[in-house]
Design a protein around this motif. Sequence first.
Motif, mmCIF file in Angstrom:
data_model
loop_
_atom_site.group_PDB
_atom_site.id
_atom_site.type_symbol
_atom_site.label_atom_id
_atom_site.label_comp_id
_atom_site.label_asym_id
_atom_site.label_seq_id
_atom_site.Cartn_x
_atom_site.Cartn_y
_atom_site.Cartn_z
ATOM 1 N N THR A 199 32.727 51.057 47.376
ATOM 2 C CA THR A 199 31.996 49.841 47.012
ATOM 3 C C THR A 199 32.279 49.461 45.567
ATOM 4 O O THR A 199 32.513 48.285 45.239
ATOM 5 C CB THR A 199 30.484 50.051 47.207
ATOM 6 O OG1 THR A 199 30.212 50.276 48.588
ATOM 7 C CG2 THR A 199 29.693 48.833 46.730
ATOM 8 N N GLN A 200 32.277 50.446 44.685
ATOM 9 C CA GLN A 200 32.572 50.178 43.271
ATOM 10 C C GLN A 200 34.024 49.753 43.073
ATOM 11 O O GLN A 200 34.316 48.918 42.213
ATOM 12 C CB GLN A 200 32.246 51.425 42.442
ATOM 13 C CG GLN A 200 30.770 51.751 42.405
ATOM 14 C CD GLN A 200 30.468 53.062 41.691
ATOM 15 O OE1 GLN A 200 30.677 54.141 42.239
ATOM 16 N NE2 GLN A 200 29.989 52.970 40.464
ATOM 17 N N VAL A 201 34.927 50.306 43.863
ATOM 18 C CA VAL A 201 36.325 49.856 43.819
ATOM 19 C C VAL A 201 36.397 48.392 44.201
ATOM 20 O O VAL A 201 37.072 47.582 43.529
ATOM 21 C CB VAL A 201 37.203 50.708 44.749
ATOM 22 C CG1 VAL A 201 38.588 50.075 44.905
ATOM 23 C CG2 VAL A 201 37.339 52.131 44.232
ATOM 24 N N PRO A 208 46.654 40.661 37.556
ATOM 25 C CA PRO A 208 47.326 39.948 36.461
ATOM 26 C C PRO A 208 47.589 40.889 35.284
ATOM 27 O O PRO A 208 46.892 41.887 35.091
ATOM 28 C CB PRO A 208 46.321 38.857 36.074
ATOM 29 C CG PRO A 208 45.392 38.731 37.248
ATOM 30 C CD PRO A 208 45.326 40.092 37.867
ATOM 31 N N ASP A 209 48.581 40.540 34.492
ATOM 32 C CA ASP A 209 48.944 41.376 33.339
ATOM 33 C C ASP A 209 47.748 41.666 32.437
ATOM 34 O O ASP A 209 47.561 42.797 31.974
ATOM 35 C CB ASP A 209 50.034 40.689 32.508
ATOM 36 C CG ASP A 209 51.375 40.642 33.232
ATOM 37 O OD1 ASP A 209 51.523 41.368 34.239
ATOM 38 O OD2 ASP A 209 52.262 39.884 32.800
ATOM 39 N N ASP A 210 46.933 40.637 32.184
ATOM 40 C CA ASP A 210 45.832 40.801 31.228
ATOM 41 C C ASP A 210 44.623 41.506 31.832
ATOM 42 O O ASP A 210 43.608 41.695 31.160
ATOM 43 C CB ASP A 210 45.416 39.446 30.640
ATOM 44 C CG ASP A 210 44.915 38.471 31.705
ATOM 45 O OD1 ASP A 210 45.066 38.764 32.912
ATOM 46 O OD2 ASP A 210 44.377 37.412 31.331
ATOM 47 N N LYS A 211 44.724 41.925 33.117
ATOM 48 C CA LYS A 211 43.611 42.620 33.767
ATOM 49 C C LYS A 211 43.965 44.069 34.111
ATOM 50 O O LYS A 211 43.139 44.796 34.665
ATOM 51 C CB LYS A 211 43.209 41.888 35.048
ATOM 52 C CG LYS A 211 42.781 40.439 34.866
ATOM 53 C CD LYS A 211 41.449 40.332 34.140
ATOM 54 C CE LYS A 211 40.985 38.879 34.092
ATOM 55 N NZ LYS A 211 39.684 38.742 33.381
ATOM 56 N N VAL A 212 45.196 44.491 33.808
ATOM 57 C CA VAL A 212 45.644 45.828 34.191
ATOM 58 C C VAL A 212 44.763 46.904 33.566
ATOM 59 O O VAL A 212 44.244 47.800 34.248
ATOM 60 C CB VAL A 212 47.128 46.040 33.807
ATOM 61 C CG1 VAL A 212 47.501 47.517 33.905
ATOM 62 C CG2 VAL A 212 48.027 45.207 34.699
ATOM 63 N N GLU A 213 44.584 46.845 32.258
ATOM 64 C CA GLU A 213 43.801 47.884 31.570
ATOM 65 C C GLU A 213 42.335 47.834 31.986
ATOM 66 O O GLU A 213 41.668 48.877 32.085
ATOM 67 C CB GLU A 213 43.939 47.749 30.061
ATOM 68 C CG GLU A 213 45.362 47.957 29.548
ATOM 69 C CD GLU A 213 45.970 49.280 29.999
ATOM 70 O OE1 GLU A 213 45.236 50.303 30.026
ATOM 71 O OE2 GLU A 213 47.180 49.306 30.313
ATOM 72 N N GLN A 214 41.839 46.640 32.242
ATOM 73 C CA GLN A 214 40.451 46.501 32.688
ATOM 74 C C GLN A 214 40.218 47.271 33.990
ATOM 75 O O GLN A 214 39.226 47.998 34.125
ATOM 76 C CB GLN A 214 40.114 45.018 32.895
ATOM 77 C CG GLN A 214 38.717 44.784 33.473
ATOM 78 C CD GLN A 214 38.443 43.311 33.741
ATOM 79 O OE1 GLN A 214 38.940 42.422 33.016
ATOM 80 N NE2 GLN A 214 37.659 43.013 34.775
ATOM 81 N N LEU A 215 41.151 47.132 34.943
ATOM 82 C CA LEU A 215 40.980 47.811 36.226
ATOM 83 C C LEU A 215 41.158 49.324 36.090
ATOM 84 O O LEU A 215 40.405 50.107 36.679
ATOM 85 C CB LEU A 215 41.964 47.253 37.252
ATOM 86 C CG LEU A 215 41.782 47.770 38.680
ATOM 87 C CD1 LEU A 215 40.398 47.412 39.213
ATOM 88 C CD2 LEU A 215 42.856 47.218 39.606
ATOM 89 N N ASP A 266 40.545 51.140 33.469
ATOM 90 C CA ASP A 266 39.354 51.670 32.797
ATOM 91 C C ASP A 266 38.142 51.691 33.729
ATOM 92 O O ASP A 266 37.299 52.592 33.644
ATOM 93 C CB ASP A 266 39.028 50.831 31.551
ATOM 94 C CG ASP A 266 40.061 50.996 30.449
ATOM 95 O OD1 ASP A 266 40.853 51.965 30.507
ATOM 96 O OD2 ASP A 266 40.102 50.136 29.535
ATOM 97 N N ALA A 267 38.054 50.709 34.626
ATOM 98 C CA ALA A 267 36.903 50.629 35.534
ATOM 99 C C ALA A 267 36.921 51.726 36.588
ATOM 100 O O ALA A 267 35.862 52.225 36.992
ATOM 101 C CB ALA A 267 36.869 49.257 36.203
ATOM 102 N N LEU A 268 38.114 52.112 37.045
ATOM 103 C CA LEU A 268 38.193 53.074 38.144
ATOM 104 C C LEU A 268 38.282 54.532 37.683
ATOM 105 O O LEU A 268 37.972 55.438 38.462
ATOM 106 C CB LEU A 268 39.384 52.746 39.044
ATOM 107 C CG LEU A 268 39.353 51.393 39.772
ATOM 108 C CD1 LEU A 268 40.387 51.374 40.887
ATOM 109 C CD2 LEU A 268 37.977 51.075 40.319
#
Length: 580
Positions: free
Chosen positions: A384-386, A412-419, A421-423
């Motif tokens: 669910t969190q994924v 997207p390139d600018d969302k790679v680190e966000q994902l 870090d989230a997982l």
Amino acid sequence: MTSSTDATSSDTPQSVPDSAQPVRRERTARPVKRKSEGQWALGYREPLNANEQSKKDDNPLNVRARIENIYAKGGFDSIDKSDLRGRMRWWGLYTQREQGYDGTYTGDENIDLLEARYFMMRVRCDAGALNLAQLRTLAGISTEFGRDTADLSDRENVQYHWIEIENVPEIWRRLEAVGLQTTEACGDCPRVVLGSPLAGESFGEILDPTPAIDEIVKRYIGKKEYSNLPRKFKTAISGQQDVVHEINDIAFVGVEHPEHGPGLDLWVGGGLSTNPMLAQRLGAWVPLDEVPDVWEAVVSLYRDYGYRRLRTKARLKFLVKDWGVEKFRQVLEDEYLKRKLIDGPAPVQPERPIDHIGVQKLRNGLNAIGFSPIAGRVSGTILTQVADAVEAVGSDRVRFTPYQKLIVLDVPDDKVEQLIDALEPLGLHGRPSIWRRNLLACSGIEFCKLSFTETRKRSQVLAPELEQRLADINAQLDVPITININGCPNSCGRSQIADIGFKGQLVDDGDGNQIEGFQVHLGGSLGLDSGFGRKLRQHKVTSEELGDYIERVVRNFVKNRNEGERFAVWAVRADEADLR
């Protein structure tokens, strides 16, 4: 006077007319009457074992109606044993192991003790492809009906545990509402079709075989003509070599034909278990639009000619071994396809396993990120969190892999680190250590009635432990070292094709006690240098010694290998002392 006895026994040869000479007959061996292997095509239709009798008595696909109308209403005690231990597998259901019984109880003689009142349920995710609605549905079923269990299998499936028969119809309703199913996820039938997690988007693929996979599932899965095979039938189809094609009953692998262009190379007869064999090329090039027809022909040949007398010889690999590829191809062409296949070249073998872990560019300009849960262990809560994190970066495509991993597409390139870090707090690493990335395990004694040892639970501790134990040399490991842990000889955890493979069994602790342990198998691999490596005679380790043993062998590898040498190559040539 000489007696007749004396005369005939004298040393003087007696003259006998030619016509009176006895005729010497060559003795011929009495022909050996071979047992029938139960091959339908040769006229042997009467069942030769209980499994075949059960399938003849009632097509296993029919059990769904009894689950919905009788068993779900009457509860576990209302289930007929022939359905419980046989036909229900065709709908993805196995009884799980009763808690509290160690490996000394494993065996058919204790089935009544080992059989819990709960089920493992396997959801088939053909090609591992999911959208967020499907992922959320899988997560919700886990938390509501499966005590938050959800393991990613090495067949790109999801496996639940603690499922109660009363809830199965509702689970099916929810799955089918989003286009998922458990149909033929287990049983003597065509199981999930492995496909590339990056199909259609990878720069490394020859072509995108997704249309062929979709057509196979649409045409043939759940059809009674193909639901009674001698045993299970595993399929892999990919435009590149990322689906362990060498260990499937049938595989189509992307290849470029010098005259006909992109197509797929046909392989048959792979499988592991107690008698492992690698699939063999038929030398045939198949265009994409003919893949479903060729697949059906191979399945039909197996159905008709496969061995049905002994379960231990009922896989397609034994027929291919006995016939050879030339006869197999001839029968396939003459009796089933009614035409010749086109000869084709072999695909070039990759030097490393293609697991798609980490960040890579896609054809659409976005990114794929491969995340590495340890041995596929996740949960409904985690999924669910994924789904929330994936939605937050604007993606709607998630894939499971044949290595128990999870991949998110369209980042997207600018969302790679966000994902990433989230997982990571969820135990899903986008840049995992070599040990998290390359550790694979079966269900083990936690849930499996066949297992002797704990596997997946132990893996959760083992991977972080190896990161710490080998911290000083991890940076020197420029090649993958795969570790596969299997709880029994049946090879759901692929112990024979790992750099370091463990096959679960009971071992003597030196005081006459039977405890959990493993036989060690070293140097197995697929792709380049495909083979089953070597076993060390009488070499076993206890469960408690796993970390010590792996550390010892890996340090010896780093110390003694040649520059750039892969572990599988070193293990085959290494001194036995370095492997113990």
